[in-house]
Design a protein around this motif. Structure first.
Motif, PDB file in Angstrom:
ATOM      1  N   ILE A 185       3.048 -12.452   8.449  1.00 58.27           N
ATOM      2  CA  ILE A 185       2.579 -12.598   6.769  1.00 58.27           C
ATOM      3  C   ILE A 185       1.142 -12.181   6.191  1.00 58.27           C
ATOM      4  CG2 ILE A 185       2.450 -13.670   4.534  1.00 58.27           C
ATOM      5  CD1 ILE A 185       5.323 -14.422   4.351  1.00 58.27           C
ATOM      6  N   GLY A 186       0.118 -13.524   7.954  1.00 57.61           N
ATOM      7  CA  GLY A 186      -0.967 -13.639   7.855  1.00 57.61           C
ATOM      8  C   GLY A 186      -1.639 -12.322   8.776  1.00 57.61           C
ATOM      9  N   GLU A 187      -0.671 -11.769   9.569  1.00 57.49           N
ATOM     10  CA  GLU A 187      -1.496 -10.661  10.229  1.00 57.49           C
ATOM     11  C   GLU A 187      -1.968  -9.443   9.781  1.00 57.49           C
ATOM     12  OE1 GLU A 187       1.107  -9.398  13.291  1.00 57.49           O
ATOM     13  OE2 GLU A 187       0.728 -11.645  14.193  1.00 57.49           O
ATOM     14  N   LEU A 188      -2.791  -8.751  10.086  1.00 59.86           N
ATOM     15  CA  LEU A 188      -3.427  -6.842   9.257  1.00 59.86           C
ATOM     16  C   LEU A 188      -1.850  -5.789   8.766  1.00 59.86           C
ATOM     17  CD1 LEU A 188      -5.469  -5.502   8.200  1.00 59.86           C
ATOM     18  CD2 LEU A 188      -5.792  -4.841  10.647  1.00 59.86           C
ATOM     19  N   ASN A 189      -1.042  -6.434   9.625  1.00 59.92           N
ATOM     20  CA  ASN A 189       0.163  -5.159   9.306  1.00 59.92           C
ATOM     21  C   ASN A 189       0.934  -6.199   8.053  1.00 59.92           C
ATOM     22  OD1 ASN A 189       1.173  -7.295  11.404  1.00 59.92           O
ATOM     23  ND2 ASN A 189       2.201  -5.614  12.269  1.00 59.92           N
ATOM     24  N   GLY A 190       1.076  -7.043   7.641  1.00 54.25           N
ATOM     25  CA  GLY A 190       1.458  -7.663   6.843  1.00 54.25           C
ATOM     26  C   GLY A 190       0.954  -7.760   5.847  1.00 54.25           C
ATOM     27  N   VAL A 191      -0.352  -8.380   6.550  1.00 52.33           N
ATOM     28  CA  VAL A 191      -1.333  -7.862   4.885  1.00 52.33           C
ATOM     29  C   VAL A 191      -1.177  -6.567   4.269  1.00 52.33           C
ATOM     30  CG1 VAL A 191      -3.590  -8.537   3.816  1.00 52.33           C
ATOM     31  CG2 VAL A 191      -2.007  -9.473   5.608  1.00 52.33           C
ATOM     32  N   ILE A 192      -1.021  -5.324   5.159  1.00 51.52           N
ATOM     33  CA  ILE A 192      -1.188  -4.047   4.449  1.00 51.52           C
ATOM     34  C   ILE A 192       0.186  -3.768   3.982  1.00 51.52           C
ATOM     35  CG2 ILE A 192      -1.515  -1.873   5.012  1.00 51.52           C
ATOM     36  CD1 ILE A 192      -3.415  -2.311   7.581  1.00 51.52           C
ATOM     37  N   SER A 193       1.486  -4.216   3.896  1.00 55.73           N
ATOM     38  CA  SER A 193       2.157  -4.265   4.034  1.00 55.73           C
ATOM     39  C   SER A 193       3.168  -4.659   2.434  1.00 55.73           C
ATOM     40  CB  SER A 193       3.440  -4.651   4.605  1.00 55.73           C
ATOM     41  OG  SER A 193       4.808  -4.090   4.061  1.00 55.73           O
ATOM     42  N   LEU A 194       2.390  -5.691   3.063  1.00 55.37           N
ATOM     43  CA  LEU A 194       2.688  -6.878   0.351  1.00 55.37           C
ATOM     44  C   LEU A 194       1.456  -6.226  -0.021  1.00 55.37           C
ATOM     45  CD1 LEU A 194       2.890 -10.053   2.446  1.00 55.37           C
ATOM     46  CD2 LEU A 194       4.871  -8.956   1.459  1.00 55.37           C
ATOM     47  N   GLY A 195       0.416  -5.446   0.897  1.00 54.20           N
ATOM     48  CA  GLY A 195       0.056  -5.423  -0.909  1.00 54.20           C
ATOM     49  C   GLY A 195      -0.174  -3.709  -1.119  1.00 54.20           C
ATOM     50  N   LEU A 196       0.206  -3.230  -0.282  1.00 56.91           N
ATOM     51  CA  LEU A 196       0.981  -1.772  -0.551  1.00 56.91           C
ATOM     52  C   LEU A 196       2.376  -1.724  -1.866  1.00 56.91           C
ATOM     53  CD1 LEU A 196       1.025  -0.184   2.355  1.00 56.91           C
ATOM     54  CD2 LEU A 196      -0.258   0.939   0.667  1.00 56.91           C
ATOM     55  N   SER A 197       3.260  -2.906  -1.399  1.00 58.02           N
ATOM     56  CA  SER A 197       3.695  -2.960  -2.291  1.00 58.02           C
ATOM     57  C   SER A 197       3.760  -4.119  -3.445  1.00 58.02           C
ATOM     58  CB  SER A 197       4.753  -4.243  -1.723  1.00 58.02           C
ATOM     59  OG  SER A 197       5.582  -3.615  -0.512  1.00 58.02           O
ATOM     60  N   ILE A 198       2.508  -5.009  -3.842  1.00 60.91           N
ATOM     61  CA  ILE A 198       2.285  -5.402  -4.943  1.00 60.91           C
ATOM     62  C   ILE A 198       1.143  -4.862  -5.490  1.00 60.91           C
ATOM     63  CG2 ILE A 198       0.341  -6.311  -3.948  1.00 60.91           C
ATOM     64  CD1 ILE A 198       1.857  -8.731  -5.207  1.00 60.91           C
ATOM     65  N   LEU A 199       1.145  -3.499  -4.637  1.00 60.16           N
ATOM     66  CA  LEU A 199      -0.358  -3.015  -5.632  1.00 60.16           C
ATOM     67  C   LEU A 199       0.251  -1.850  -6.752  1.00 60.16           C
ATOM     68  CD1 LEU A 199      -3.664  -2.481  -3.723  1.00 60.16           C
ATOM     69  CD2 LEU A 199      -3.235  -3.921  -5.757  1.00 60.16           C
ATOM     70  N   LEU A 200       1.445  -0.802  -5.651  1.00 59.99           N
ATOM     71  CA  LEU A 200       1.612   0.092  -6.095  1.00 59.99           C
ATOM     72  C   LEU A 200       3.090   0.319  -7.068  1.00 59.99           C
ATOM     73  CD1 LEU A 200       1.982   2.889  -3.009  1.00 59.99           C
ATOM     74  CD2 LEU A 200      -0.306   2.215  -4.345  1.00 59.99           C
ATOM     75  N   VAL A 201       4.552  -0.627  -6.994  1.00 60.82           N
ATOM     76  CA  VAL A 201       4.980  -1.312  -7.606  1.00 60.82           C
ATOM     77  C   VAL A 201       5.155  -1.794  -8.890  1.00 60.82           C
ATOM     78  CG1 VAL A 201       7.619  -2.012  -8.045  1.00 60.82           C
ATOM     79  CG2 VAL A 201       6.685  -1.407  -4.768  1.00 60.82           C
ATOM     80  N   PRO A 202       4.214  -2.652  -9.157  1.00 62.68           N
ATOM     81  CA  PRO A 202       3.624  -2.865  -9.736  1.00 62.68           C
ATOM     82  C   PRO A 202       3.188  -1.938 -11.541  1.00 62.68           C
ATOM     83  CG  PRO A 202       3.623  -4.879  -8.960  1.00 62.68           C
ATOM     84  CD  PRO A 202       3.263  -3.414  -7.937  1.00 62.68           C
ATOM     85  N   ALA A 203       2.172  -1.834 -10.651  1.00 62.60           N
ATOM     86  CA  ALA A 203       0.940  -0.288 -10.892  1.00 62.60           C
ATOM     87  C   ALA A 203       2.524   1.186 -11.895  1.00 62.60           C
ATOM     88  CB  ALA A 203       0.500   0.686  -9.907  1.00 62.60           C
ATOM     89  N   PHE A 204       2.972   1.220 -10.983  1.00 66.50           N
ATOM     90  CA  PHE A 204       4.616   2.077 -11.434  1.00 66.50           C
ATOM     91  C   PHE A 204       5.513   2.276 -11.851  1.00 66.50           C
ATOM     92  CE2 PHE A 204       8.652   3.759 -10.033  1.00 66.50           C
ATOM     93  CZ  PHE A 204       8.472   5.719 -10.856  1.00 66.50           C
ATOM     94  N   TYR A 205       5.163   0.781 -12.138  1.00 67.56           N
ATOM     95  CA  TYR A 205       5.934  -0.076 -13.577  1.00 67.56           C
ATOM     96  C   TYR A 205       5.147  -0.066 -14.429  1.00 67.56           C
ATOM     97  CZ  TYR A 205       9.568  -3.589 -15.804  1.00 67.56           C
ATOM     98  OH  TYR A 205      10.474  -3.714 -16.284  1.00 67.56           O
ATOM     99  N   ALA A 206       4.386  -0.236 -14.188  1.00 66.51           N
ATOM    100  CA  ALA A 206       3.624  -0.199 -15.945  1.00 66.51           C
ATOM    101  C   ALA A 206       3.540   0.815 -16.036  1.00 66.51           C
ATOM    102  CB  ALA A 206       2.379  -0.997 -15.576  1.00 66.51           C
ATOM    103  N   PHE A 207       3.459   1.664 -15.416  1.00 63.41           N
ATOM    104  CA  PHE A 207       2.899   3.176 -16.057  1.00 63.41           C
ATOM    105  C   PHE A 207       4.793   3.821 -17.323  1.00 63.41           C
ATOM    106  CE2 PHE A 207       4.946   7.824 -14.853  1.00 63.41           C
ATOM    107  CZ  PHE A 207       3.272   8.365 -16.212  1.00 63.41           C
ATOM    108  N   LEU A 208       5.118   2.735 -15.956  1.00 60.70           N
ATOM    109  CA  LEU A 208       7.216   3.771 -17.353  1.00 60.70           C
ATOM    110  C   LEU A 208       7.194   2.853 -18.001  1.00 60.70           C
ATOM    111  CD1 LEU A 208       9.060   2.976 -14.069  1.00 60.70           C
ATOM    112  CD2 LEU A 208       8.296   5.307 -15.036  1.00 60.70           C
TER     113      LEU A 208
END
Length: 194
Positions: free
Chosen positions: A157-180
């Motif tokens: 969670i505190g490393e770059l790969n974890g931050v990127i993975s969580l960041g993609l999830s928290i940005l893209l999925v709610p944005a997709f849901y909001a669009f819907l």
């Protein structure tokens, strides 16, 4: 109509898996973006779509690891070079099916609470974390020589790969849901598939 979306998300998985966008390599672990279409399919169509897309994600990661090993850990995902084919199937495919199913189930629960977008964002992060725990826990069980444990999920969670993975999830999925749910096109689209 859900079949069309399954093929759409599957096509996205294939394109990502065989391009630079699917796997970003940061030592000692590879970052994958292939979990995002699983989450998008799960939030749109539920747990069974999530499980099916998780299976596609797992098969593609196993295939990719069999011909393109960037780190020592990547080898455990390969049916051909891991030394434990059953372990590789569980690590690559089994954990991703469970991840997709859990994500869809969590999203179904989240839709009962307000504000929905906030709970969808929370589930996006939680499901991504569950994915990490499942994969690393399976690696710990089948490939103890790696030194990887399920506890490493917290470290990631505190490393770059974890931050990127969580960041993609928290940005893209709610944005997709909001669009819907915020545009007429999205509402029509959501209505057609539910």
């Amino acid at each position: 109509l859900w079949v069309h979306f399954f093929f759409f998300f599957t096509a996205h998985e294939f394109i990502s898996a065989f391009s630079w966008a699917g796997f970003i390599h940061v030592q000692p672990v590879s970052i994958t973006t292939l979990h995002v279409p699983v989450l998008l399919g799960a939030v749109l169509l539920g747990k069974w779509m999530g499980a099916a897309l998780g299976g596609v994600f797992g098969l593609l990661s196993m295939w990719n690891a069999s011909y393109q090993v960037f780190t020592d850990i990547d080898a455990v995902f390969s049916l051909l070079i891991s030394g434990d084919p059953l372990g590789s199937i569980v690590v690559s495919v089994g954990t991703r099916i469970v991840f997709g199913f859990c994500a869809g189930w969590f999203f179904e629960l989240a839709k009962h609470y307000e504000p929905q977008w906030l709970f969808v964002a929370f589930v996006s992060v939680a499901a991504t974390f569950v994915h990490s725990v499942l994969v690393l826990g399976a690696i710990q069980y089948f490939f103890p020589w790696t030194g990887i444990t399920a506890f490493h999920s917290l470290v990631l969670i505190g490393e770059l790969n974890g931050v990127i993975s969580l960041g993609l999830s928290i940005l893209l999925v709610p944005a997709f849901y909001a669009f819907l749910h915020s545009t007429q096109v999205g509402r029509d689209f959501s209505y057609m598939v539910t």
